[in-house]
Design an enzyme around this catalytic site. Structure first.
Site, short mmCIF file in Angstrom:
data_model
loop_
_atom_site.label_atom_id
_atom_site.label_comp_id
_atom_site.label_asym_id
_atom_site.label_seq_id
_atom_site.Cartn_x
_atom_site.Cartn_y
_atom_site.Cartn_z
N SER A 189 19.31 22.58 -10.89
CA SER A 189 20.63 22.91 -11.45
C SER A 189 20.50 23.82 -12.66
CB SER A 189 21.38 21.63 -11.80
OG SER A 189 20.73 20.99 -12.88
N ARG A 193 22.18 27.47 -12.22
CA ARG A 193 23.36 27.72 -13.04
C ARG A 193 23.22 29.04 -13.80
NH1 ARG A 193 22.92 23.75 -16.12
NH2 ARG A 193 24.12 22.28 -14.90
N ASN A 232 25.35 32.50 -12.72
CA ASN A 232 26.28 33.12 -13.67
C ASN A 232 25.94 34.56 -13.94
OD1 ASN A 232 28.52 31.59 -15.21
ND2 ASN A 232 26.97 30.05 -14.76
#
Lengths: 157, 258
Positions: free
Chosen positions: B194, B198, B202
């Site tokens: 994660s 992440r 992004n």
């Protein structure tokens, strides 16, 4: 977009960066921060202490001033008392001196009066004698009537 | 703008070209030279700046450089103190490195998308992708390093048996051991994945939108890229912050003995 050996290279770089930061960057900067914090805290404590001391000093000064005032008023009272005493003393002396002078003058006056009386008596006696001498010159012997003359002159005094 | 290697012309080619790294080697042993180069340069920049501040560090009145460095140090230290209650010489410097490095990676996103590839093409470099955080290798390298640290500290603090017990007997007790183990393993493995995805997602999406904006006519571009760039200033800081805070939280969880 596949995972490949770049991963290993990046991990090595990352490890080196973390090691370097841990060893050479974090400790000096963090220590200087802590030291400054301590310095500021010390400074603030010192300032507070200084203010306390000022308050103490002010209290002390007030006490000293109070003492000084008391002492000075005491001194003034003493001085006034002493001055009164001196005035009284001098009054006394003056009175005594005056009395003494008065007595002396009186005595002198008495003495002078006595002298004058004596002189006058002598002169009157002389005059009377002279007159009597001149009156009696012809008929009365001076030596013969000396007793009478002396008696008369004694009655004068 | 597109290249012979991809053969596709027009918008697709342009996008693909911009998202292809400068690579070297075959298969697993491929190296993304641009990712390695730019992240190393940015890491060097970070280290250089902070070393300069550290060398001149005094407890007196700080200079401009020291002031800025101390601001970051204090910020990171507060984050660490908020979530980590043990004593560790590693976590705070680690957090600082992660925050600054990720921020600098992400910051490369704010350069106009064509500048570096253009300079590269002049110098004869065919592909150039300058934002290291749009490379999964970079984000995973960091998150896997953090994962190793989590495992290392778990074993170091709780002992091998303690860590194994935690994996097997929590949260449901010894009677549901296989479920516990499965749950815990998924939980642990989810952490690095994660973290990496992440950040990657992004920044990759952000870069893609910049590339798409760059495809529009020049007179529309500023209207879109300007607000997106401003928004991105927030995104890049936030992503660096999230990565750092989660690292601290995961490591403090590893330090907690149940």
């Amino acid at each position: 977009m596949s995972i490949n050996a770049t991963l290993i290279g990046q991990m090595i770089t990352f490890a080196l960066l973390v090691w370097f930061t841990m060893k050479y960057i974090w400790p000096p900067l963090f220590d200087s921060l802590e030291e400054r914090k301590k310095k500021i805290a010390d400074g603030l404590a010192a300032a507070e202490k200084g203010q306390e001391q000022i308050i103490l000093a002010e209290k002390k000064a007030i006490g000293v001033i109070k003492d000084a005032k008391e002492q000075s008023s005491e001194i003034v009272t003493l001085a006034q008392k002493r001055a009164n005493e001196i005035v009284e003393e001098s009054k006394d002396t003056a009175k005594k001196e005056g009395e003494r002078l008065l007595l002396a003058a009186k005595a002198q006056i008495e003495q002078e009066m006595q002298q004058a009386k004596e002189g006058l008596r002598q002169q009157v006696a002389d005059l009377a004698l002279n007159a009597a001498e001149q009156i009696l010159n012809a008929e009365i012997d001076k030596t013969k009537h000396q007793d009478i003359i002396t008696k008369v002159s004694k009655q004068l005094s | 703008m597109s290249t012979e290697a991809h053969a596709a012309e027009g918008a697709t080619g342009y996008i693909i070209h911009h998202l292809t790294p400068l690579h070297f080697g075959e298969g697993f042993w491929t190296l993304h030279l641009d990712t390695l180069f730019f992240s190393a340069v940015l890491g060097g920049l970070f280290v250089w700046f902070f070393k300069m501040a550290a060398d001149k560090a005094t407890a007196g009145v700080p200079g401009l450089v020291q002031n800025f460095a101390e601001m970051l140090i204090e910020f990171v230290d507060n984050q660490v103190k908020d979530s980590f209650h043990g004593h560790s010489k590693l976590i705070a410097p680690l957090a600082l490195t992660i925050f600054c490095w990720v921020f600098l990676w992400n910051f490369m996103d704010l350069f106009p998308v064509d500048i570096f590839p253009l300079i590269g093409s002049i110098m004869g470099i065919e592909y150039l992708r300058v934002v290291p955080s749009t490379d999964l290798n970079a984000t995973f390298a960091m998150s896997i390093s953090v994962f190793f640290l989590i495992i290392f500290y778990s074993i170091k603090i709780k002992g091998p048996w303690g860590f194994a017990k935690e994996l097997m007997f929590q949260p449901f007790g010894p009677w549901l051991l296989p479920f516990n183990l499965l749950l815990k393993l998924v939980e642990e493995i989810a952490k690095p994945i994660s973290l990496a995805l992440r950040l990657f997602g992004n920044l990759y999406a952000g870069e893609l939108i910049f590339i798409l904006i760059a495809l529009l006519p020049w007179y529309i571009q500023p209207v879109l890229s300007f607000p997106w760039a401003i928004f991105h200033i927030l995104i890049i800081t936030l992503q660096a912050f999230i990565f750092m805070v989660l690292t601290i939280v995961y490591l403090s969880m590893a330090h907690e003995d149940h």
